[in-house]
Design an enzyme around this catalytic site. Structure first.
Site, PDB file in Angstrom:
ATOM      1  N   GLU A   1      51.768  55.324  33.642  1.00  0.00           N
ATOM      2  CA  GLU A   1      51.765  54.845  35.063  1.00  0.00           C
ATOM      3  C   GLU A   1      52.810  55.826  35.860  1.00  0.00           C
ATOM      4  O   GLU A   1      52.444  55.846  36.874  1.00  0.00           O
ATOM      5  CB  GLU A   1      52.288  53.398  35.099  1.00  0.00           C
ATOM      6  CG  GLU A   1      51.007  52.352  34.490  1.00  0.00           C
ATOM      7  CD  GLU A   1      51.267  52.332  32.868  1.00  0.00           C
ATOM      8  OE1 GLU A   1      52.235  52.913  32.424  1.00  0.00           O
ATOM      9  OE2 GLU A   1      50.411  51.790  32.371  1.00  0.00           O
TER      10      GLU A   1
ATOM     11  N   HIS B   1      45.143  42.104  38.673  1.00  0.00           N
ATOM     12  CA  HIS B   1      45.846  41.331  37.860  1.00  0.00           C
ATOM     13  C   HIS B   1      47.235  40.841  38.180  1.00  0.00           C
ATOM     14  O   HIS B   1      48.192  40.801  37.679  1.00  0.00           O
ATOM     15  CB  HIS B   1      45.926  41.930  36.531  1.00  0.00           C
ATOM     16  CG  HIS B   1      44.522  42.366  35.998  1.00  0.00           C
ATOM     17  ND1 HIS B   1      43.543  43.345  36.308  1.00  0.00           N
ATOM     18  CD2 HIS B   1      43.853  41.840  34.728  1.00  0.00           C
ATOM     19  CE1 HIS B   1      42.429  43.253  35.957  1.00  0.00           C
ATOM     20  NE2 HIS B   1      42.590  42.656  34.834  1.00  0.00           N
TER      21      HIS B   1
ATOM     22  N   ASP C   1      46.915  36.286  29.196  1.00  0.00           N
ATOM     23  CA  ASP C   1      47.750  37.494  28.684  1.00  0.00           C
ATOM     24  C   ASP C   1      49.508  36.979  28.746  1.00  0.00           C
ATOM     25  O   ASP C   1      50.092  37.848  28.123  1.00  0.00           O
ATOM     26  CB  ASP C   1      47.500  38.642  29.591  1.00  0.00           C
ATOM     27  CG  ASP C   1      46.489  39.431  29.088  1.00  0.00           C
ATOM     28  OD1 ASP C   1      46.078  39.084  28.064  1.00  0.00           O
ATOM     29  OD2 ASP C   1      45.922  40.289  29.706  1.00  0.00           O
TER      30      ASP C   1
ATOM     31  N   ARG D   1      42.810  38.684  39.157  1.00  0.00           N
ATOM     32  CA  ARG D   1      41.696  39.010  38.092  1.00  0.00           C
ATOM     33  C   ARG D   1      40.483  38.072  38.328  1.00  0.00           C
ATOM     34  O   ARG D   1      39.400  38.521  38.305  1.00  0.00           O
ATOM     35  CB  ARG D   1      42.530  38.711  36.973  1.00  0.00           C
ATOM     36  CG  ARG D   1      41.558  38.734  35.690  1.00  0.00           C
ATOM     37  CD  ARG D   1      42.444  38.772  34.176  1.00  0.00           C
ATOM     38  NE  ARG D   1      41.459  38.593  33.339  1.00  0.00           N
ATOM     39  CZ  ARG D   1      41.013  37.474  32.977  1.00  0.00           C
ATOM     40  NH1 ARG D   1      41.419  36.353  33.506  1.00  0.00           N
ATOM     41  NH2 ARG D   1      40.251  37.348  31.945  1.00  0.00           N
TER      42      ARG D   1
END
Lengths: 263, 311
Positions: B55, B106, B114, B164
């Site tokens: 990232e 998300h 998650d 999401r």
């Protein structure tokens, strides 16, 4: 040679005038920067935004003095402006700020960013069909940042042969010898393993620097790294190979002594 | 009820944008199937760069592309975009004001199963605190589409917060999103709810319920968190009571931004519906929203509490 000496004198003078700054890692990169700005890079000081220009990224942003001196000596701005280094309102920020100073391509100062930014510039050049070359100067201590290796991976993955990295391998960082603080060695093998063309040279020898930079442009299909063996504080006897001169300004009498050596 | 995920709308908007503007490039960090940048990658492979699970490299490479005249959209999950690459966003993008758009999907508790490691509950706070950064939290698919186009037309760094799961449709094509401009969805004189993101729909439901109880409540969609629409906040304050609602920690997010305006310009009773200085956990999105106090019912309760204090 005369230009390199002028740049060394500029560095000592401006850091002395500022009362703070980074002379050691600026002096180690003088020949590299002189070669780039006076012999190799395609640029026009009158048009710092010229789309066809070669790009230079000073990833080791604390070496701002050598970049500023090179830009000034090359005609991007008046040499006497160097004395405003680190002063309130000056475009010569403690670390390079592209919004302040024409000729600065990337704002740097947080180590490890430069290579990945250079990747973006190289990708853009390819997309636009321009043949400019991107150069990025890294410190050897900087190689401890994991992000450098993210960038190394990506440059090889995208076959960025329009990009050349140069490692100013002066073996010193703030807390001491790079090999003792956190060794990135073997640097050449690491870059080679990541898929780079690797050259190792004496970073104070103009002939070797120019030869390596020329050969780097001829390498196709992969990026090139030139590992330049250098001496931190090069040219000023009492600063050479001293970690203490990483981020310390010379006092007025030390400035005089250094300038006498660089006369 | 028609639903679409804002990340889905983002992915489709990118393709539309890419057809109109050849300077648009898209970067991802091995999540293109989740961030929906895969649509763009399929149509414009030469303008799509997968940076791998890296990232920091993603953000810095986007900066390099932005510095070279491109309009990069850098996408990954919000928790990584703002946390893992914070320094790259701060020093590499925002400080030099590079024209990079960070589309972070998300975000928030609605990531769901998650769990806490993937639920960015503080990303708006982080991005809002960085000078030069514009922060947009679209409420639905259409607003997302328009926000993507507005971001591309705007010169400078933009953070777009996306979710999401599929969320209810609020707007159609007649809507006109503008950066920095709130949209009043419902007028009312008794109190005001200022919401963003998925909480806009909850706010509308809350207003319906309150109307049944005899309270006419204003509902404002504050989709740009920064720069904040101060006029809209003051208009809401004119009702005498303000409730903010966000799927985000109440520390430093929308509620704090509104509080900064109210406290300095027009103090009125304020309640913040949001996450209370805690990480989330695994669970279904709706279960999490209920457990962490992010439903229409929580907004209703907050409005009633405030009215009680005021009267």
């Amino acid at each position: 040679m005369a230009t390199a000496r002028r740049i060394r004198r500029d560095i000592v003078r401006m850091v002395g005038a500022a009362g703070s700054g980074h002379p050691g890692g600026s002096l180690s990169a003088v020949e590299i920067m002189t070669a780039l700005y006076f012999k190799v890079m395609r640029l026009d000081p009158e048009r710092p935004d010229w789309p066809e220009r070669d790009r230079f990224v000073l990833s080791k942003g604390h070496a701002a003095p050598v970049l500023y001196a090179a830009l000034a000596e090359r005609g991007f701005f008046a040499v006497d402006k160097l004395d405003t280094l680190r002063r309130l309102g000056s475009p010569l920020q403690g670390h390079p700020d592209r919004k302040s100073l024409p000729g600065v391509e990337v704002s740097t100062g947080s180590l490890g960013h430069g290579l990945a930014v250079a990747n973006g510039m190289a990708l853009a050049g390819r997309l636009d069909g321009r043949d400019y070359h991107v150069y990025v100067l890294l410190g050897d201590g900087e190689l401890e940042e994991g992000m450098v290796w993210e960038g190394a991976m990506a440059a090889a993955h995208y076959h960025l042969d329009n990009l050349t990295a140069i490692v100013d391998h002066n073996h010193l960082q703030i807390d001491g010898r790079v090999e003792e603080v956190m060794s990135p060695e073997p640097v050449a093998d690491k870059f080679r393993a990541f898929g780079w063309e690797v050259m190792t040279i004496d970073g104070h020898d103009f002939g070797q620097i120019l030869d390596a930079l020329e050969r780097a442009r001829e390498v196709k299909g992969k990026p090139t790294v030139i590992i330049a063996e250098t001496i931190k504080g090069k040219g000023v006897s009492f600063m050479e190979n001293q970690a203490g001169w990483h981020g310390k300004a010379p006092k007025p009498e030390e400035v005089e002594k250094a300038l006498a050596e660089l006369a | 009820m028609t639903k679409i995920a804002t990340r889905e709308a983002y992915g489709k908007a990118l393709v539309e944008l890419g057809r109109q503007n050849s300077q648009v490039v898209v970067l991802d960090a091995d999540l293109s199937k989740s961030t929906m940048t895969r649509y763009f990658a399929q149509e414009f492979p030469e303008r799509f760069f997968n940076m791998g699970i890296a990232e920091q490299s993603l953000m810095a490479t986007a900066a390099g592309l932005g510095l070279s005249g491109k309009i990069p959209f850098a996408s990954t999950f919000a928790v990584f975009a703002t946390g893992r690459a914070y320094d790259q966003v701060r020093n590499g993008i925002a400080y030099p004001k590079v024209n990079v758009k960070i589309a972070a999907t998300h975000a928030g508790l609605t990531v769901g199963e998650d769990g806490a490691s993937h639920q960015a509950v503080e990303d708006v706070t982080l991005m809002r605190a960085i000078p030069n950064m514009t922060v947009i939290v679209p409420a639905d698919g259409e607003e997302t589409r328009q926000a993507v186009f507005a971001a591309a037309a705007y010169q400078g760094p933009v953070y777009i917060r996306l979710g999401r799961p599929a969320v209810p449709v609020i707007y159609n094509e007649d809507y006109r999103f503008q950066i920095g401009r709130a949209h009043t969805l419902r007028r009312g004189k008794d109190a005001a709810i200022i919401a963003c993101g998925v909480m806009v729909h909850e706010a509308l439901r809350a207003a319906e319920e309150l109307a049944a109880a005899g309270l006419e409540v204003m509902v404002v969609n504050m989709s740009t968190i920064k720069p904040l629409d101060r006029e809209a906040v003051l208009a809401a304050a004119a009702t005498g009571a303000v409730v903010t609602a966000e799927e985000h920690t109440v520390i430093g997010g929308l509620g704090s931004a509104v509080a900064e305006v109210l406290a300095t310009e027009r103090p009125v009773p304020l309640a913040m519906v949001g996450i209370r200085d805690t990480f989330g956990e695994s669970g279904k999105p709706d279960e999490l929203m209920a457990k962490y106090g992010l439903t229409a019912r929580d907004i209703v309760a907050a409005v009633k509490r405030l009215k009680g204090k005021k009267d």
